[in-house]
Write an enzyme that holds these catalytic residues in place. Structure first.
Site, PDB file in Angstrom:
ATOM      1  CE  LYS A 164      14.908  -9.982 -11.217  1.00 59.76           C
ATOM      2  NZ  LYS A 164      15.128 -10.526 -10.047  1.00 59.76           N
TER       3      LYS A 164
ATOM      4  CD1 TRP B 280      -0.544  -5.512  -4.231  1.00 64.44           C
ATOM      5  CD2 TRP B 280      -0.019  -6.472  -2.013  1.00 64.44           C
ATOM      6  NE1 TRP B 280       0.014  -6.905  -4.318  1.00 64.44           N
ATOM      7  CE2 TRP B 280       0.530  -7.185  -3.274  1.00 64.44           C
ATOM      8  CE3 TRP B 280       0.341  -6.710  -0.809  1.00 64.44           C
ATOM      9  CZ2 TRP B 280       0.870  -8.651  -2.987  1.00 64.44           C
ATOM     10  CZ3 TRP B 280       1.093  -7.882  -0.550  1.00 64.44           C
ATOM     11  CH2 TRP B 280       1.511  -8.863  -1.793  1.00 64.44           C
TER      12      TRP B 280
ATOM     13  CB  CYS C 138      -0.813   0.191   1.314  1.00 65.20           C
ATOM     14  SG  CYS C 138      -1.954  -1.600   1.276  1.00 65.20           S
TER      15      CYS C 138
ATOM     16  CD  GLU D 171      17.788 -12.859  -9.368  1.00 65.72           C
ATOM     17  OE1 GLU D 171      17.212 -13.383  -8.040  1.00 65.72           O
ATOM     18  OE2 GLU D 171      17.433 -11.516  -9.599  1.00 65.72           O
TER      19      GLU D 171
ATOM     20  CG  HIS E 123      19.804 -38.257  -9.515  1.00 68.47           C
ATOM     21  ND1 HIS E 123      20.458 -39.459  -9.274  1.00 68.47           N
ATOM     22  CD2 HIS E 123      21.147 -37.398  -9.518  1.00 68.47           C
ATOM     23  CE1 HIS E 123      21.730 -39.621  -9.212  1.00 68.47           C
ATOM     24  NE2 HIS E 123      21.886 -38.190  -9.448  1.00 68.47           N
TER      25      HIS E 123
ATOM     26  CG  ASN F 264       1.357  -0.200   3.847  1.00 68.29           C
ATOM     27  OD1 ASN F 264       1.089  -1.172   3.789  1.00 68.29           O
ATOM     28  ND2 ASN F 264       2.481   0.426   3.609  1.00 68.29           N
ATOM     29  N   GLY F 265      -0.397  -2.191   6.272  1.00 68.14           N
ATOM     30  CA  GLY F 265       0.085  -3.241   7.089  1.00 68.14           C
ATOM     31  C   GLY F 265      -1.012  -4.098   7.352  1.00 68.14           C
TER      32      GLY F 265
ATOM     33  CE  LYS G 170      12.040  -2.871  -5.601  1.00 67.76           C
ATOM     34  NZ  LYS G 170      12.763  -3.804  -6.456  1.00 67.76           N
TER      35      LYS G 170
ATOM     36  NE  ARG H 270       4.355   1.612  -1.258  1.00 71.71           N
ATOM     37  CZ  ARG H 270       5.231   1.638  -0.009  1.00 71.71           C
ATOM     38  NH1 ARG H 270       6.392   2.341  -0.245  1.00 71.71           N
ATOM     39  NH2 ARG H 270       4.924   1.212   1.225  1.00 71.71           N
TER      40      ARG H 270
ATOM     41  CD  GLU I 209      10.723 -10.914  -9.896  1.00 75.83           C
ATOM     42  OE1 GLU I 209      10.048 -10.377  -9.306  1.00 75.83           O
ATOM     43  OE2 GLU I 209      12.065 -10.925  -9.687  1.00 75.83           O
TER      44      GLU I 209
HETATM   45  C1  AGP Z   1      12.939  -9.785  -6.760  1.00 78.11           C
HETATM   46  O1  AGP Z   1      13.101  -9.689  -8.207  1.00 78.11           O
HETATM   47  C2  AGP Z   1      11.603  -9.807  -6.241  1.00 78.11           C
HETATM   48  N1  AGP Z   1      10.812  -8.835  -6.636  1.00 78.11           N
HETATM   49  C3  AGP Z   1      11.562 -10.352  -4.802  1.00 78.11           C
HETATM   50  O2  AGP Z   1      11.991 -11.469  -4.619  1.00 78.11           O
HETATM   51  C4  AGP Z   1      12.257  -9.492  -3.604  1.00 78.11           C
HETATM   52  O3  AGP Z   1      13.748  -9.794  -4.112  1.00 78.11           O
HETATM   53  C5  AGP Z   1      11.964 -10.124  -2.422  1.00 78.11           C
HETATM   54  O4  AGP Z   1      10.486  -9.758  -2.202  1.00 78.11           O
HETATM   55  C6  AGP Z   1      13.033  -9.284  -1.225  1.00 78.11           C
HETATM   56  O5  AGP Z   1      12.623  -8.036  -1.132  1.00 78.11           O
HETATM   57  P1  AGP Z   1      13.520  -7.173  -0.405  1.00 78.11           P
HETATM   58  O6  AGP Z   1      14.861  -7.030  -0.758  1.00 78.11           O
HETATM   59  O7  AGP Z   1      12.869  -5.614  -0.328  1.00 78.11           O
HETATM   60  O8  AGP Z   1      13.442  -7.496   1.213  1.00 78.11           O
END
Ligand code: AGP
Length: 605
Positions: free
Chosen positions: A482, A73, A2, A478, A501, A99-100, A600, A27, A485
């Protein structure tokens, strides 16, 4: 997560609120709304959908000069108009954004319903605003203290009172909130870019702190209600640095910012070819460490895994890398001889913050690696290493990842030096290698057309595999994340030696395989694994050093990276993977910077 914006001054509040919410769009959200005080009443305009829907609904509806705004959100209650913020108290006196997550909201809601309150939404936030009505004693601060005494969980709250057009109030716990200080006007925001066009001077609220904000003053109180003074910070970011600067997407901008981000992360921390992180970590304590726990989520977790491998290999200290969402439920073996490293770009990820507190509670000292000054993890850790990457707006993390690895590598060097394991010559060599990373990254970035071509080739795949050995298998994690997502293509990272395996059964001629090979000792092994998948029909893409001729000969397509010491190879190997994901997402017409379902910063568990 949020987004929150608030304003009091002499401008039309709706203009400030809507422009602020626009800067918070990254966000991630599913609905938005504003509440503006006018003629001793509050106009609330809100709706499911994006800001364009809200802007259309707002039109020129309001002229008031005090108000609050929100992008939601969903955590409790589905995305819909009624569940959007702001929420009004039943008597219409208070209007609130939040927010929370309020963890005890159901019991509080039952209590309020028992007192005759009616609710219009399924949200936890509406419970809070009705508590303001319940505890309203005419004093904003004492009312707020009663409310926060009842609620459990995380919150950043902005609240206005229709009978008080001279001031509004904010309070935070675990969810970020800043107060922007202007001339004859003041602001609040959950994130700095929302108000940067109006002021660079901000207060960063700490947990439990309350701010009472009028046009000409900001009064801040601690959780006990005592007036306190806080340092006013000047934000050095220009607004443009949070803009795209000519790139089509924030993500491409941030991928290309990595050489500069690495330089900034190194700046001031290399003296006479030695590392000095200015942590003031006691030598005796460093020598006492017999275990390192690394706790993080997503990409940050993978940065931790990269260097966790190296810490075990070079420093011979056992390393436990955990997904933060699992860590605190695993009864982790942590004590005062464990150093816990939490890694978080936003510094607000709820699971990572909870992991920090779990370790701290078991006697461990905490190092936070984060990109946001004064973020929650920064404030609760014993030591902080800021990654200096600048604002990372795209949901998909890129420059945060590589600067986290560099920061962690510097920490490894510092620990190794203090434990008399790394000699000066070794450190000098590694420092020079670190300093070579930016220009080597630049060389890969200039070769991006090749990767764009490969994106065209893989864009219609239903599934891909990333395979590697040793620390290359972490780069695969990683790379797969990428791609998943932002392109929405299923991708799986798999240790190359494990394929036979079982998983090899999934390899067919329409399953591309991306193989990362930077480890000399394991090179023949990865080459034979590539042969395995090729004979099953897979098209193979290699990522490795530009002079790795055996690897080049084995794959169908190759993405070369400049040679560098293997310990730092993940910093370069990831660049092609970031670009491959980016270009695949673009060619598929996806929302690259704000991929579906994602946010985010995940500030809820
Ligand atoms: C990474 O591309 C993602 N958006 C997600 O995995 C992110 O790395 C994860 O949510 C951790 O976020 P932070 O580094 O703000 O804690």
């Amino acid at each position: 997560m949020c987004g929150i914006v608030g304003y009091i001054g002499d401008k039309k509040a709706q203009d400030v609120l809507l422009s602020g919410l626009k800067r918070l769009e990254y966000r991630g959200y599913d609905s938005a709304g504003i509440g503006v005080i006018e003629d001793n009443d509050i106009k609330v305009i809100k709706s499911k959908g994006n800001l364009a829907v809200l802007i259309n609904k707002v039109g020129d509806e309001t002229i008031g000069t005090q108000g609050i705004g929100h992008t939601r959100w969903a955590t409790h209650g589905k995305p819909c108009d009624e569940n959007s913020h702001p929420h009004l108290s039943e008597n219409g006196k208070f209007c609130l954004v939040h927010n929370g997550i309020i963890e005890n909201y159901l019991e509080l809601k039952k209590e309020l319903i028992g007192k005759g309150y009616n609710f219009k939404s399924d949200t936890d936030s509406e419970v809070i605003v009705n508590l303001f009505q319940l505890f309203d004693d005419g004093d904003f601060i004492s009312t707020t203290k009663k409310v926060t005494g009842k609620i459990e969980g995380s919150y950043a709250i902005g609240v206005i009172d229709k009978e008080n057009s001279d001031e509004f109030l904010v309070v935070r716990k675990d969810s970020p909130l800043v107060v922007g200080v202007g001339r004859g006007e003041n602001f609040i925001a959950s994130d700095i870019p929302a108000i940067l066009e109006y002021t660079k001077n901000i207060y960063i609220l700490d947990d439990g702190e309350i701010a009472l904000i009028s046009r000409d003053d900001v009064k801040i109180f601690d959780k006990a209600g005592n007036r306190i003074t806080k340092k006013l910070r000047e934000i050095t970011w220009s607004l443009e640095s949070a803009e795209k600067q000519g790139y089509e997407h924030f993500m491409l901008k941030e991928i290309n910012e990595q050489p500069e981000a690495i330089r900034k992360t190194l700046a001031g921390r290399i003296k006479n070819d030695l590392v000095d992180l200015n942590l003031n970590m006691d030598d005796a304590y460093v020598k006492s460490i017999n275990k390192i726990a690394i706790v993080a989520c997503g990409t940050a977790n993978y940065a931790g895994r990269v260097v966790g491998h190296l810490i075990e290999d070079k420093l011979r200290i056992p390393v436990l890398v955990s997904y933060a969402s699992e860590f605190r439920y695993n009864n982790p073996i942590i004590d005062e001889k464990t150093l816990t490293i939490v890694i978080s770009q936003s510094g607000e990820t709820a699971d990572t913050l909870a992991g920090l507190r779990e370790s701290k509670g078991r006697g461990s000292k905490i190092v936070a690696i984060t990109n946001v000054v004064e973020s929650s993890v920064a404030r609760e850790a014993d030591y902080v290493i800021y990654t200096q990457a600048g604002p990372e707006i795209a949901v998909a993390s890129t420059k945060a990842y590589t600067t986290q690895i560099i920061a962690l590598f510097m920490l490894l060097i510092e620990l190794g030096f203090k434990r008399d394991i790394l000699d000066v010559a070794t450190i000098n060599e590694w420092v020079k290698e670190m300093q070579s990373v930016p220009e080597k990254m630049q060389l890969i970035l200039e070769n991006s057309q090749l990767i764009k071509n490969y994106a065209e080739q893989i864009k219609d795949s239903s599934s891909l595999f990333f395979i590697g050995r040793g620390v290359d298998s972490v780069s695969c994690l990683e790379g797969a994340l990428k791609l998943k997502e932002i392109s929405y293509i299923h991708a799986e990272a798999y240790p190359a030696g494990e394929l036979k395996h079982g998983t090899l059964a999934l390899i067919t001629d329409d399953v591309p395989v991306i193989a990362i090979g930077t480890n000399k000792v394991l090179m023949d092994k990865i080459i034979s694994n590539i042969a395995e998948v090729k004979t099953r029909g897979a098209s193979t893409y290699g990522v490795g050093f530009e002079d790795e001729n055996k690897l080049i000969a084995e794959v169908d397509y190759y993405i070369p990276i400049p040679r560098i010491s293997e310990a730092l190879a993940p910093l370069l190997a990831v660049i092609p993977l970031q670009l491959l994901a980016y270009y695949t997402s673009v060619v598929k017409g996806n929302d690259v910077d704000k991929p579906r379902n994602l946010a985010k910063s995940v500030t809820v568990e």
